[in-house]
Design an enzyme around this catalytic site. Structure first.
Site, PDB file in Angstrom:
ATOM      1  N   GLY A  29      -2.215  -9.190  12.603  1.00 42.44           N
ATOM      2  CA  GLY A  29      -2.802  -7.875  12.882  1.00 42.44           C
ATOM      3  C   GLY A  29      -3.548  -7.253  11.728  1.00 42.44           C
ATOM      4  O   GLY A  29      -3.420  -6.049  11.485  1.00 42.44           O
ATOM      5  N   THR A  30      -4.338  -8.081  11.026  1.00 41.77           N
ATOM      6  CA  THR A  30      -5.148  -7.512   9.942  1.00 41.77           C
ATOM      7  C   THR A  30      -6.571  -8.043  10.044  1.00 41.77           C
ATOM      8  O   THR A  30      -6.801  -9.188  10.397  1.00 41.77           O
ATOM      9  CB  THR A  30      -4.541  -7.799   8.551  1.00 41.77           C
ATOM     10  N   SER A  31      -7.517  -7.156   9.688  1.00 47.81           N
ATOM     11  CA  SER A  31      -8.945  -7.514   9.818  1.00 47.81           C
ATOM     12  C   SER A  31      -9.436  -8.329   8.636  1.00 47.81           C
ATOM     13  O   SER A  31     -10.557  -8.825   8.636  1.00 47.81           O
ATOM     14  CB  SER A  31      -9.784  -6.230   9.911  1.00 47.81           C
ATOM     15  N   HIS A  38       0.829  -1.220   0.000  1.00 48.07           N
ATOM     16  CA  HIS A  38       0.000   0.000   0.000  1.00 48.07           C
ATOM     17  C   HIS A  38       0.855   1.258   0.000  1.00 48.07           C
ATOM     18  O   HIS A  38       0.358   2.341   0.284  1.00 48.07           O
ATOM     19  CB  HIS A  38      -0.941   0.005   1.217  1.00 48.07           C
TER      20      HIS A  38
HETATM   21  N1  APR Z   1      -2.159  -7.128  18.312  1.00 41.78           N
HETATM   22  C1  APR Z   1      -2.650  -7.905  17.308  1.00 41.78           C
HETATM   23  N2  APR Z   1      -3.719  -7.557  16.543  1.00 41.78           N
HETATM   24  C2  APR Z   1      -4.297  -6.371  16.817  1.00 41.78           C
HETATM   25  C3  APR Z   1      -3.851  -5.503  17.837  1.00 41.78           C
HETATM   26  C4  APR Z   1      -2.730  -5.929  18.602  1.00 41.78           C
HETATM   27  N3  APR Z   1      -2.225  -5.180  19.597  1.00 41.78           N
HETATM   28  N4  APR Z   1      -4.654  -4.402  17.859  1.00 41.78           N
HETATM   29  C5  APR Z   1      -5.554  -4.576  16.876  1.00 41.78           C
HETATM   30  N5  APR Z   1      -5.360  -5.762  16.255  1.00 41.78           N
HETATM   31  C6  APR Z   1      -6.103  -6.320  15.122  1.00 41.78           C
HETATM   32  C7  APR Z   1      -7.581  -6.004  15.138  1.00 41.78           C
HETATM   33  O1  APR Z   1      -8.291  -7.024  15.840  1.00 41.78           O
HETATM   34  C8  APR Z   1      -7.925  -6.001  13.651  1.00 41.78           C
HETATM   35  O2  APR Z   1      -8.325  -7.299  13.222  1.00 41.78           O
HETATM   36  O3  APR Z   1      -5.583  -5.714  13.955  1.00 41.78           O
HETATM   37  C9  APR Z   1      -6.601  -5.641  12.962  1.00 41.78           C
HETATM   38  C10 APR Z   1      -6.587  -4.239  12.380  1.00 41.78           C
HETATM   39  O4  APR Z   1      -7.535  -4.200  11.346  1.00 41.78           O
HETATM   40  P1  APR Z   1      -7.699  -2.862  10.499  1.00 41.78           P
HETATM   41  O5  APR Z   1      -7.799  -1.704  11.409  1.00 41.78           O
HETATM   42  O6  APR Z   1      -8.794  -3.103   9.502  1.00 41.78           O
HETATM   43  O7  APR Z   1      -6.310  -2.705   9.729  1.00 41.78           O
HETATM   44  P2  APR Z   1      -5.837  -3.466   8.426  1.00 41.78           P
HETATM   45  O8  APR Z   1      -6.370  -4.865   8.375  1.00 41.78           O
HETATM   46  O9  APR Z   1      -4.362  -3.302   8.336  1.00 41.78           O
HETATM   47  O10 APR Z   1      -6.522  -2.601   7.247  1.00 41.78           O
HETATM   48  C11 APR Z   1      -6.189  -2.988   5.920  1.00 41.78           C
HETATM   49  O11 APR Z   1      -7.324  -1.018   5.099  1.00 41.78           O
HETATM   50  O12 APR Z   1      -7.769   1.213   5.300  1.00 41.78           O
HETATM   51  C12 APR Z   1      -7.029   0.292   4.609  1.00 41.78           C
HETATM   52  O13 APR Z   1      -4.999   0.708   3.556  1.00 41.78           O
HETATM   53  C13 APR Z   1      -5.579   0.542   4.812  1.00 41.78           C
HETATM   54  O14 APR Z   1      -3.797  -1.054   4.963  1.00 41.78           O
HETATM   55  C14 APR Z   1      -5.083  -0.731   5.471  1.00 41.78           C
HETATM   56  C15 APR Z   1      -6.118  -1.751   5.057  1.00 41.78           C
END
Ligand code: APR
Length: 229
Positions: free
Chosen positions: A172-174, A106
């Site tokens: 750590g991704t949703s 990204h």
């Molecule tokens: N340790 C492990 N996991 C964690 C922690 C932690 N301390 N804190 C939060 N999480 C998890 C949450 O449970 C969630 O599933 O990290 C995930 C974060 O999800 P998002 O906020 O959706 O972030 P991400 O998956 O990286 O988003 C993907 O979306 O907006 C776009 O480009 C942006 O790269 C990003 C993409």
């Protein structure tokens, strides 16, 4: 050491103080993503977009890599030819923890891009709409990040790594955003074992063979130690 592809998301940087996007109080509950993370939003109000990324760039520079970043860097340095580290994050904490080749699908907050000529350079602390491109002089500079509706970077390279990996790990991704959300199925189709390391269940948890639940700074170092033995 098996060939492993690791995909990280905002959760790996959460304990460094950088916000996630979809957790309660996350970035997309504070900002309208259509205004600050789309080409149309940039065309409509480039000043607002630069303000948004200037603030995130300042947060990034004030943050420190955490134990999860350091553990992943240790794993990659121990087995550079076996580990492919792909991140959805635009921060530089993997690199600052010592990771070598990080695939920023990204883009990167620390880089700037000219929307007119495609030139790239290290982003200054603050960017403004009137900044001129150092290559062509156009006032068309933008953060070198991939917005919604744009094509993520290095997808061919990622596809090749997914096709040959024996283990796919998401940290750590949703699993809410494509094409990253599809990587687990792509790896599994090629016979890889799949592991999800996350604080909570994600949208794609059901597609993973195994799950380790908990904060990345605790779970990731323990997992890396089991691999490095
Ligand atoms: N340790 C492990 N996991 C964690 C922690 C932690 N301390 N804190 C939060 N999480 C998890 C949450 O449970 C969630 O599933 O990290 C995930 C974060 O999800 P998002 O906020 O959706 O972030 P991400 O998956 O990286 O988003 C993907 O979306 O907006 C776009 O480009 C942006 O790269 C990003 C993409």
């Amino acid at each position: 050491m098996r060939r492993v592809v690791i995909l990280t998301g905002a959760g790996v940087s959460a304990e460094s103080g950088l916000g996630t996007f979809r957790d309660v109080g996350g970035i997309w509950s504070q900002y309208d993503l259509s205004e600050v993370a789309t080409p149309r939003g940039f065309a409509r109000d480039p000043g607002l977009v630069h303000e948004f990324y200037n603030a995130r760039r300042a947060n990034m520079r004030a943050a420190e890599p955490n134990a999860a970043h350091h553990a992943l860097a240790r794993l990659q340095r121990a087995h550079p030819s076996a580990v492919t580290l792909v991140t959805q994050n635009i921060d530089d904490l993997h690199e600052r923890a010592g990771a070598g080749a990080v695939v920023h699908m990204h883009g990167e907050l620390s880089r700037a891009l000219c929307a007119a000529c495609g030139a790239r350079w290290d982003a200054p602390e603050l960017m403004h709409p009137a900044d001129a491109c150092p290559a062509c002089g156009a006032q068309a500079t933008r953060p070198d990040v991939v917005w919604f509706g744009e094509i993520p970077y290095r997808m061919d390279e990622i596809g090749r790594a997914l096709a040959r990996c024996e283990l796919f790990v998401a940290v750590g991704t949703s699993g809410a955003v494509w094409p990253a959300a599809g990587f687990v199925a792509e790896a599994a189709e090629h016979g890889a074992e799949t592991l999800e390391i996350n604080l909570e269940p994600s949208e794609t948890s059901g597609l993973f063979d195994r799950h380790l639940r908990g904060p990345a700074t605790r779970v990731v170092p323990d997992w890396v130690e089991t691999l490095l033995g």
